[in-house]
Design a protein around this motif. Structure first.
Motif, mmCIF file in Angstrom:
data_model
loop_
_atom_site.group_PDB
_atom_site.id
_atom_site.type_symbol
_atom_site.label_atom_id
_atom_site.label_comp_id
_atom_site.label_asym_id
_atom_site.label_seq_id
_atom_site.Cartn_x
_atom_site.Cartn_y
_atom_site.Cartn_z
ATOM 1 N N GLU A 170 -55.429 -16.884 69.488
ATOM 2 C CA GLU A 170 -56.623 -17.180 70.290
ATOM 3 C C GLU A 170 -57.761 -17.699 69.417
ATOM 4 O OE1 GLU A 170 -59.662 -15.067 73.526
ATOM 5 O OE2 GLU A 170 -58.070 -13.894 72.578
ATOM 6 N N LEU A 171 -58.004 -17.020 68.291
ATOM 7 C CA LEU A 171 -59.056 -17.466 67.384
ATOM 8 C C LEU A 171 -58.689 -18.792 66.734
ATOM 9 C CD1 LEU A 171 -60.248 -14.190 65.598
ATOM 10 C CD2 LEU A 171 -61.460 -15.548 67.310
ATOM 11 N N PHE A 172 -57.412 -18.974 66.416
ATOM 12 C CA PHE A 172 -56.964 -20.229 65.817
ATOM 13 C C PHE A 172 -57.265 -21.402 66.743
ATOM 14 C CE2 PHE A 172 -53.545 -23.406 65.232
ATOM 15 C CZ PHE A 172 -53.827 -23.791 63.924
ATOM 16 N N GLN A 173 -57.020 -21.236 68.029
ATOM 17 C CA GLN A 173 -57.311 -22.303 68.983
ATOM 18 C C GLN A 173 -58.813 -22.582 69.060
ATOM 19 O OE1 GLN A 173 -55.202 -24.347 70.439
ATOM 20 N NE2 GLN A 173 -53.414 -23.289 69.586
ATOM 21 N N GLU A 174 -59.620 -21.539 69.026
ATOM 22 C CA GLU A 174 -61.071 -21.726 69.071
ATOM 23 C C GLU A 174 -61.566 -22.417 67.798
ATOM 24 O OE1 GLU A 174 -62.827 -17.926 69.780
ATOM 25 O OE2 GLU A 174 -61.816 -17.640 71.706
ATOM 26 N N TYR A 175 -61.053 -21.995 66.664
ATOM 27 C CA TYR A 175 -61.435 -22.592 65.382
ATOM 28 C C TYR A 175 -61.072 -24.073 65.338
ATOM 29 C CZ TYR A 175 -60.659 -23.846 60.470
ATOM 30 O OH TYR A 175 -60.630 -24.494 59.256
ATOM 31 N N THR A 176 -59.845 -24.401 65.716
ATOM 32 C CA THR A 176 -59.410 -25.790 65.644
ATOM 33 C C THR A 176 -60.077 -26.656 66.718
ATOM 34 O OG1 THR A 176 -57.401 -25.144 66.853
ATOM 35 C CG2 THR A 176 -57.235 -25.366 64.458
ATOM 36 N N ASP A 177 -60.427 -26.075 67.857
ATOM 37 C CA ASP A 177 -61.223 -26.815 68.839
ATOM 38 C C ASP A 177 -62.535 -27.281 68.201
ATOM 39 O OD1 ASP A 177 -59.408 -26.575 70.911
ATOM 40 O OD2 ASP A 177 -60.460 -24.927 71.908
ATOM 41 N N PHE A 178 -63.175 -26.371 67.488
ATOM 42 C CA PHE A 178 -64.449 -26.684 66.837
ATOM 43 C C PHE A 178 -64.265 -27.721 65.737
ATOM 44 C CE2 PHE A 178 -67.353 -25.377 63.258
ATOM 45 C CZ PHE A 178 -68.490 -26.006 63.750
ATOM 46 N N VAL A 179 -63.328 -27.484 64.836
ATOM 47 C CA VAL A 179 -63.136 -28.384 63.697
ATOM 48 C C VAL A 179 -62.803 -29.800 64.154
ATOM 49 C CG1 VAL A 179 -61.651 -28.909 61.715
ATOM 50 C CG2 VAL A 179 -62.496 -26.582 62.065
ATOM 51 N N PHE A 180 -61.794 -29.936 64.988
ATOM 52 C CA PHE A 180 -61.383 -31.275 65.391
ATOM 53 C C PHE A 180 -62.373 -31.916 66.358
ATOM 54 C CE2 PHE A 180 -57.304 -29.504 63.901
ATOM 55 C CZ PHE A 180 -57.044 -30.450 62.921
ATOM 56 N N GLY A 181 -63.091 -31.089 67.119
ATOM 57 C CA GLY A 181 -64.141 -31.629 67.970
ATOM 58 C C GLY A 181 -65.235 -32.286 67.146
ATOM 59 N N VAL A 182 -65.680 -31.602 66.095
ATOM 60 C CA VAL A 182 -66.710 -32.158 65.212
ATOM 61 C C VAL A 182 -66.190 -33.403 64.501
ATOM 62 C CG1 VAL A 182 -68.065 -31.754 63.124
ATOM 63 C CG2 VAL A 182 -67.926 -29.971 64.869
ATOM 64 N N LEU A 183 -65.017 -33.299 63.894
ATOM 65 C CA LEU A 183 -64.509 -34.406 63.086
ATOM 66 C C LEU A 183 -64.212 -35.654 63.916
ATOM 67 C CD1 LEU A 183 -62.143 -32.520 60.611
ATOM 68 C CD2 LEU A 183 -64.539 -33.170 60.301
ATOM 69 N N GLU A 184 -63.729 -35.469 65.130
ATOM 70 C CA GLU A 184 -63.464 -36.635 65.976
ATOM 71 C C GLU A 184 -64.748 -37.393 66.287
ATOM 72 O OE1 GLU A 184 -61.387 -35.003 69.290
ATOM 73 O OE2 GLU A 184 -59.561 -34.593 68.114
ATOM 74 N N LYS A 185 -65.841 -36.696 66.458
ATOM 75 C CA LYS A 185 -67.119 -37.359 66.701
ATOM 76 C C LYS A 185 -67.612 -38.064 65.439
ATOM 77 C CE LYS A 185 -68.649 -34.369 70.492
ATOM 78 N NZ LYS A 185 -68.722 -35.446 71.496
ATOM 79 N N VAL A 186 -67.416 -37.440 64.284
ATOM 80 C CA VAL A 186 -67.792 -38.083 63.022
ATOM 81 C C VAL A 186 -66.949 -39.341 62.807
ATOM 82 C CG1 VAL A 186 -67.882 -37.830 60.509
ATOM 83 C CG2 VAL A 186 -68.549 -35.911 61.978
ATOM 84 N N GLN A 187 -65.680 -39.247 63.127
ATOM 85 C CA GLN A 187 -64.744 -40.359 62.905
ATOM 86 C C GLN A 187 -65.201 -41.638 63.596
ATOM 87 O OE1 GLN A 187 -60.586 -39.369 63.576
ATOM 88 N NE2 GLN A 187 -60.155 -41.475 64.214
ATOM 89 N N THR A 188 -65.812 -41.495 64.769
ATOM 90 C CA THR A 188 -66.247 -42.684 65.512
ATOM 91 C C THR A 188 -67.502 -43.328 64.923
ATOM 92 O OG1 THR A 188 -67.674 -41.452 67.050
ATOM 93 C CG2 THR A 188 -65.333 -41.676 67.642
ATOM 94 N N GLN A 189 -68.129 -42.648 63.949
ATOM 95 C CA GLN A 189 -69.428 -43.117 63.462
ATOM 96 C C GLN A 189 -69.440 -43.536 61.991
ATOM 97 O OE1 GLN A 189 -72.845 -40.654 64.808
ATOM 98 N NE2 GLN A 189 -71.351 -39.465 65.990
#
Length: 257
Positions: A170-189
């Motif tokens: 459960e925590l792993f899913q929450e952690y990776t949601d945050f990490v990849f959510g942030v990085l995907e937004k950075v990737q576009t910029q």
């Protein structure tokens, strides 16, 4: 329980079944080492490995190991262990991990303390600056609940590195949601496809700043473990490069790895 071991080449691995070697960047390669799983199976981002490093294994685990109760990430050269060592016999066992997770939320490598340099300055001295400032803005705009912890980390000399950690699903899913959510937004910029050498590994380096931000924002408990490193570190070279980055501006940069 599965601790994925991110590796880009054949290498010695722990014998325990909980340690699963994952061949990163498999979509860009031809030969699969025996006993490895490619990060190009199932839902994956394998082709982004030159930019995301070990995170392509983390992404693979997020979507393809959802039946496991406990997930963790190790590197082929680095593991959480019972003591500082260069021997695979000292890596954490399934019993060690299960017991520790009855006491705390997350298992992390022992923190690194840079003493004379905070984490913001350390990153800016070692890497391209634009991605860092873009990530800071993404956190401010889209993840404001994490900004206080991010600013605290910027001022700290200490950090948990390597994108390594072990936690329940459960925590792993929450952690990776945050990490990849942030990085995907950075990737576009940022023009990451134009980056060369170590700079191309930008998202792996940025993500190292996110583990402590996530842990501290949610006030999770954690326990630190010493590293088992299968290759010895040249601390003289490491220290000299650190000082050069800090005090010799414009000098050729070498990362802290």
């Amino acid at each position: 329980m599965k601790i994925i071991v991110a590796a880009h080449k054949p290498y010695q691995m722990p014998d325990a079944a909980i340690y699963q070697p994952v061949f990163v960047g498999a979509a860009l390669k031809t030969d699969m080492p025996d006993g490895y799983i490619g990060d190009d199976t199932g839902t994956n981002m394998s082709e982004m490995n030159p930019y995301y490093n070990e995170l392509t294994a983390l992404y693979w685990a997020k979507y393809n190991l959802q039946d496991e109760d406990v997930i963790g990430l190790a590197h082929y050269r680095r593991y959480l262990g019972t003591k500082t060592s260069h021997a695979l016999k000292d890596v954490l066992t399934e019993v060690d991990i299960a017991h520790a997770l009855t006491e705390v939320d997350v298992l992390l490598p022992k923190h690194r303390n840079y003493f004379i340099e905070n984490q913001k300055d350390h990153y800016l001295n070692a890497h391209l600056n634009e991605p860092y400032f873009v990530m800071a803005q993404v956190i401010h705009d889209d993840y404001p609940e994490y900004e206080a912890a991010f600013k605290t980390l910027e001022k700290s000399t200490k950090i948990h590195l390597y994108n390594m950690g072990i936690m329940r699903q459960e925590l792993f899913q929450e952690y990776t949601d945050f990490v990849f959510g942030v990085l995907e937004k950075v990737q576009t910029q940022i023009p990451y496809q134009n980056y060369e050498g170590q700079d191309a590994r930008v998202f792996g380096f940025l993500a190292e700043r996110l583990m402590d931000v996530w842990v501290n924002t949610h006030q999770l408990t954690y326990k630190e473990f010493p590293l088992v490193t299968t290759e010895k570190t040249n601390w003289v070279d490491k220290g000299s490069q650190f000082l050069r980055r800090k005090f010799v501006k414009g000098d050729a940069k070498k990362t802290h790895f």
